[in-house]
Design an enzyme around this catalytic site. Structure first.
Site, PDB file in Angstrom:
ATOM      1  N   THR A 223       0.789  -1.223   0.000  1.00 43.89           N
ATOM      2  CA  THR A 223       0.000   0.000   0.000  1.00 43.89           C
ATOM      3  C   THR A 223       0.831   1.288   0.000  1.00 43.89           C
ATOM      4  O   THR A 223       1.889   1.326   0.623  1.00 43.89           O
ATOM      5  CB  THR A 223      -0.803  -0.021   1.326  1.00 43.89           C
ATOM      6  OG1 THR A 223      -1.385  -1.288   1.446  1.00 43.89           O
ATOM      7  CG2 THR A 223      -1.832   1.062   1.379  1.00 43.89           C
TER       8      THR A 223
ATOM      9  N   ARG B 160     -11.626 -10.407  -1.376  1.00 44.99           N
ATOM     10  CA  ARG B 160     -10.941 -10.008  -0.133  1.00 44.99           C
ATOM     11  C   ARG B 160     -10.782  -8.480  -0.062  1.00 44.99           C
ATOM     12  O   ARG B 160     -10.444  -7.828  -1.041  1.00 44.99           O
ATOM     13  CB  ARG B 160      -9.566 -10.679  -0.089  1.00 44.99           C
ATOM     14  CG  ARG B 160      -8.738 -10.363   1.149  1.00 44.99           C
ATOM     15  CD  ARG B 160      -7.730  -9.276   0.871  1.00 44.99           C
ATOM     16  NE  ARG B 160      -6.767  -9.144   1.959  1.00 44.99           N
ATOM     17  CZ  ARG B 160      -5.940  -8.113   2.089  1.00 44.99           C
ATOM     18  NH1 ARG B 160      -5.964  -7.128   1.217  1.00 44.99           N
ATOM     19  NH2 ARG B 160      -5.088  -8.053   3.077  1.00 44.99           N
ATOM     20  N   VAL B 161     -11.045  -7.931   1.122  1.00 46.07           N
ATOM     21  CA  VAL B 161     -10.820  -6.504   1.376  1.00 46.07           C
ATOM     22  C   VAL B 161      -9.817  -6.402   2.519  1.00 46.07           C
ATOM     23  O   VAL B 161      -9.899  -7.148   3.498  1.00 46.07           O
ATOM     24  CB  VAL B 161     -12.153  -5.808   1.752  1.00 46.07           C
ATOM     25  CG1 VAL B 161     -11.906  -4.397   2.265  1.00 46.07           C
ATOM     26  CG2 VAL B 161     -13.094  -5.769   0.546  1.00 46.07           C
ATOM     27  N   GLY B 162      -8.867  -5.493   2.387  1.00 53.26           N
ATOM     28  CA  GLY B 162      -7.824  -5.355   3.405  1.00 53.26           C
ATOM     29  C   GLY B 162      -8.105  -4.238   4.396  1.00 53.26           C
ATOM     30  O   GLY B 162      -9.246  -3.835   4.613  1.00 53.26           O
ATOM     31  N   ASP B 163      -7.038  -3.747   4.988  1.00 49.46           N
ATOM     32  CA  ASP B 163      -7.147  -2.712   6.027  1.00 49.46           C
ATOM     33  C   ASP B 163      -7.363  -1.313   5.462  1.00 49.46           C
ATOM     34  O   ASP B 163      -7.848  -0.417   6.168  1.00 49.46           O
ATOM     35  CB  ASP B 163      -5.864  -2.689   6.875  1.00 49.46           C
ATOM     36  CG  ASP B 163      -4.637  -2.414   6.011  1.00 49.46           C
ATOM     37  OD1 ASP B 163      -4.364  -3.233   5.090  1.00 49.46           O
ATOM     38  OD2 ASP B 163      -3.959  -1.395   6.216  1.00 49.46           O
TER      39      ASP B 163
ATOM     40  N   GLY C 123       1.202  -3.143   4.848  1.00 44.79           N
ATOM     41  CA  GLY C 123       1.563  -4.486   5.293  1.00 44.79           C
ATOM     42  C   GLY C 123       0.392  -5.432   5.191  1.00 44.79           C
ATOM     43  O   GLY C 123      -0.568  -5.158   4.459  1.00 44.79           O
ATOM     44  N   VAL C 124       0.459  -6.510   5.916  1.00 45.65           N
ATOM     45  CA  VAL C 124      -0.581  -7.544   5.826  1.00 45.65           C
ATOM     46  C   VAL C 124      -1.864  -7.019   6.486  1.00 45.65           C
ATOM     47  O   VAL C 124      -1.953  -6.883   7.713  1.00 45.65           O
ATOM     48  CB  VAL C 124      -0.107  -8.847   6.492  1.00 45.65           C
ATOM     49  CG1 VAL C 124      -1.198  -9.912   6.392  1.00 45.65           C
ATOM     50  CG2 VAL C 124       1.183  -9.337   5.830  1.00 45.65           C
TER      51      VAL C 124
HETATM   52  N1  GLY Z   1      -2.219  -3.304   3.414  1.00 49.62           N
HETATM   53  C1  GLY Z   1      -2.915  -3.630   2.266  1.00 49.62           C
HETATM   54  C2  GLY Z   1      -3.740  -4.815   2.332  1.00 49.62           C
HETATM   55  O1  GLY Z   1      -3.476  -5.732   3.101  1.00 49.62           O
HETATM   56  O2  GLY Z   1      -4.691  -4.880   1.619  1.00 49.62           O
END
Ligand code: GLY
Length: 304
Positions: A173, A201-204, A224-225
């Site tokens: 990101t 899937r949707v992230g942070d 990051g994750v």
């Molecule tokens: N930080 C971006 C994501 O995990 O989608």
């Protein structure tokens, strides 16, 4: 020295050749310079949106033009902005080249915080945002390379989520935080999400308090994750700690340390700014290109 804008190009391994490295640094510089243009006449929201737009358009980072693909080879993106107690975000969008502009539209023109999927894409079309041209050559090559590794038996499963971040030479990101002349803080993020994620899937990044947060004390953005960042309410905690009087460096450091202790290293990075213009950029990956520009125009590039 009062920092007015900081940007990052994503936490990751960033083991890249010298030419790519130079491009990464140049793009971070361009984003800072472009965002800084709004400092004298605009708001911190203008600053973060124009800086993130440069990063999205560069094709160098995992956002906008450079977005990575999911398991099916398709792009889906998330973005968010926060300013003066309001947030706007978009999740799982495929149409716009610049999801950050659509997130700003949600913040300024709707009563909602997050708009997702086809409905968000339809808004992007209606308001005349430029369409995304599709996955870049570099991203398609990475995708094909990974499929070949599976065919050859070199990769038996998807090393999701942690080791995948380490394997990728790409970062994650992109994001920006800014402080304007009125003392208002803003945060903005944009992402293609995690490479080889499940479709849907949707992230942070579209979640306030996870991928981004800003209030009158501070602003923070995450990379990051996403799953780990969501579960730890990372940017909300950073900004809350700043509100409670923690130094910005300490606030970022303690959240990163707690992520580290639960999920291990190599998974996240943050930049944060407080209302005095004190900035911090910390990550537990190999690198995270980031930089800042001050009120006097001094510009620094770090993290790579
Ligand atoms: N930080 C971006 C994501 O995990 O989608």
């Amino acid at each position: 020295m009062r920092v007015v804008l900081a940007v990052h190009g994503g936490a990751g391994s960033w083991r890249v050749d010298a030419t790519t490295l130079a491009t990464v640094k140049m793009t971070i510089k361009q984003a800072l310079e472009e965002g800084f243009k709004a400092y004298h006449s605009g708001s911190s929201l203008d600053m973060v949106v124009s800086a993130v737009e440069v990063l999205e358009n560069s094709g160098v980072f995992n956002a906008g033009i450079g977005s990575v693909v999911d398991l099916s080879g398709s792009i889906s993106m998330d973005a968010g902005v926060m300013y003066r107690g309001r947030a706007g975000a978009v999740a799982y969008v495929k149409y716009p080249k610049n999801p950050i502009k659509l997130a700003r539209f949600v913040l300024e023109k709707t009563d909602h915080v997050i708009i997702a999927g086809d409905a968000a894409d339809n808004i992007a079309k209606k308001i005349g945002l430029e369409p995304h041209p599709g996955p870049s050559k570099k991203v398609l090559e990475l995708y094909k390379d990974y499929l070949n590794r599976i065919v050859k038996g070199e990769a038996k499963s998807i090393p999701y989520p942690k080791s995948l971040a380490a394997w990728l030479s790409l970062g994650d990101t992109v994001g920006a935080v800014a402080l304007d002349r009125n003392g208002d803080l803003a945060a903005g993020v944009s992402t293609g999400g995690v490479f080889l994620k499940m479709p849907g899937r949707v992230g942070d990044s579209p979640i306030p308090g996870a991928g981004f947060y800003a209030n009158e004390c501070g602003a923070a953005v995450a990379t990051g994750v996403g799953e780990y960042i969501i579960l730890t309410h990372a940017t909300f905690r950073i900004v809350e700690d700043i509100c409670k009087g923690k130094d910005v460096q300490e606030a970022v450091g303690s959240v990163l340390k707690s992520i580290d202790s639960v999920y291990g290293s190599g998974v996240a990075g943050f930049i944060a700014l407080d209302r005095f213009g004190r900035v911090a950029g910390l990550y537990n990956t190999h690198a995270m290109p980031w930089g800042f520009i001050t009120e006097s125009g001094e510009l620094r590039i770090l993290g790579i």
